[in-house]
Design a protein around this motif. Structure first.
Motif, short mmCIF file in Angstrom:
data_model
loop_
_atom_site.label_atom_id
_atom_site.label_comp_id
_atom_site.label_asym_id
_atom_site.label_seq_id
_atom_site.Cartn_x
_atom_site.Cartn_y
_atom_site.Cartn_z
N HIS A 13 0.80 -1.29 0.09
CA HIS A 13 -0.01 0.15 0.14
C HIS A 13 1.02 1.21 0.07
O HIS A 13 2.18 1.38 0.04
N HIS A 17 -2.17 4.50 4.17
CA HIS A 17 -2.99 3.55 3.85
C HIS A 17 -2.65 2.21 4.59
O HIS A 17 -1.48 2.17 5.35
N CYS A 21 -6.75 -1.68 1.74
CA CYS A 21 -7.21 -1.08 0.47
C CYS A 21 -7.20 -2.12 -0.81
O CYS A 21 -7.57 -1.66 -1.90
N TYR A 162 -9.73 9.68 -4.48
CA TYR A 162 -10.71 8.84 -4.57
C TYR A 162 -11.77 9.54 -5.53
O TYR A 162 -13.10 9.05 -5.50
N CYS A 165 -13.87 6.66 -7.28
CA CYS A 165 -14.57 5.69 -6.46
C CYS A 165 -15.95 5.83 -5.91
O CYS A 165 -16.52 7.19 -6.03
N GLY A 173 -12.00 4.44 3.26
CA GLY A 173 -10.89 5.12 2.89
C GLY A 173 -10.79 6.20 4.16
O GLY A 173 -9.60 6.35 4.81
N MET A 240 -6.62 5.56 -6.65
CA MET A 240 -6.76 4.39 -5.87
C MET A 240 -7.73 3.60 -6.74
O MET A 240 -8.78 2.80 -6.69
#
Length: 261
Positions: A13, A17, A21, A162, A165, A173, A240
């Motif tokens: 990672h 993080h 993840c 993100y 995402c 997260g 990500m």
């Protein structure tokens, strides 16, 4: 995507993080027979240590180095580093080149073997593409002996890390990120990685084309600065990619493992 139990992938990672993840990609790879290790680097994820107990980048990387050191003679792994995790797999490749079938850099910092490891991080901050927005970067101690801490703020998390995402992944997260560090000052003290060790490891770079944190232009500069065996691209992937494009990334990693391992 066909699995091969002899292929061992270690997923590393990035800053702030943890192993969490990778949950989507790891599940997809394991479901078709790949052997996958996700680990928490020191003071990351569920590792109990606070950042102040991790004074150097090598200390931070030790969980990965311990795994490589424990491999059986002749056993090789595919290392995958995301973001700052590229620096961890580069150090691991320098120390254990004979144990690395391939080093895969996913929208990651990728040092060369000419400059000090810090060079690729410094170059990003020299340009205007490294706007840290509302991130908190501050000293841990008055004497400056410990690495400055870093924590991504809600704005940069939502807008640059993100942005493609799901709301669920963004919430995950934001709730699991921990204070980390770039360890820049420590990396500035290290000698360049060697051509005969780190330079001998086969490398693949995966470009995330919608990355707003380490932008595509900068990813391609690192590739030009340190040519690799292969470049792959992920369309529609933000920083990500393991969360925004898990199917495509899992297939990409499976293809790399099949080719290099």
């Amino acid at each position: 995507m066909e699995g091969n139990s002899r292929t061992h992938m270690i997923l590393v990672h990035g800053a702030c993080h943890g192993a969490w993840c990778w949950f989507k990609v790891a599940a997809r790879l394991r479901s078709v027979g790949h052997r996958v290790t996700t680990l928490d680097l020191a003071a990351s994820g569920v590792d109990p240590r606070p950042l102040r107990e991790v004074p150097t980048f090598r200390d931070y990387t030790k969980p990965l180095l311990d795994i490589l050191e424990s491999l059986l003679p002749g056993e090789k792994v595919v290392l995958v580093g995301h973001s700052l995790g590229g620096m961890n797999i580069a150090l691991a490749s320098e120390l254990f080149p004979e144990k690395v079938a391939a080093a895969v850099f996913l929208a990651a910092f990728m040092p060369d073997h000419t400059f000090r490891p810090s060079h690729v991080i410094e170059k990003l901050f020299e340009g205007n593409s490294a706007d840290m927005m509302d991130s908190e970067m501050k000293p841990q101690d008055p004497e400056g002996k410990l690495p400055p801490s870093l924590l991504f703020g809600p704005q940069i998390t939502r807008q640059k890390l993100y942005q493609l995402c799901s709301q669920e992944d963004l919430t995950l997260g934001a709730s699991l990120m921990r204070v980390g560090s770039l360890f820049l000052e420590d990396l500035q003290l290290q000698q360049p990685y060697s051509e005969d060790r780190y330079g001998s490891v086969r490398k693949v770079y995966i470009v995330c084309k919608e990355d707003l944190a380490i932008v595509e232009e900068y990813q391609r500069w690192m590739i030009q600065n340190n040519p690799v065996q292969e470049v792959k691209e992920l369309d529609g992937a933000d920083h990500m990619a393991m969360l925004s494009r898990p199917d495509e990334l899992a297939q990409c990693l499976a293809d790399i493992a099949e080719k290099y391992a």
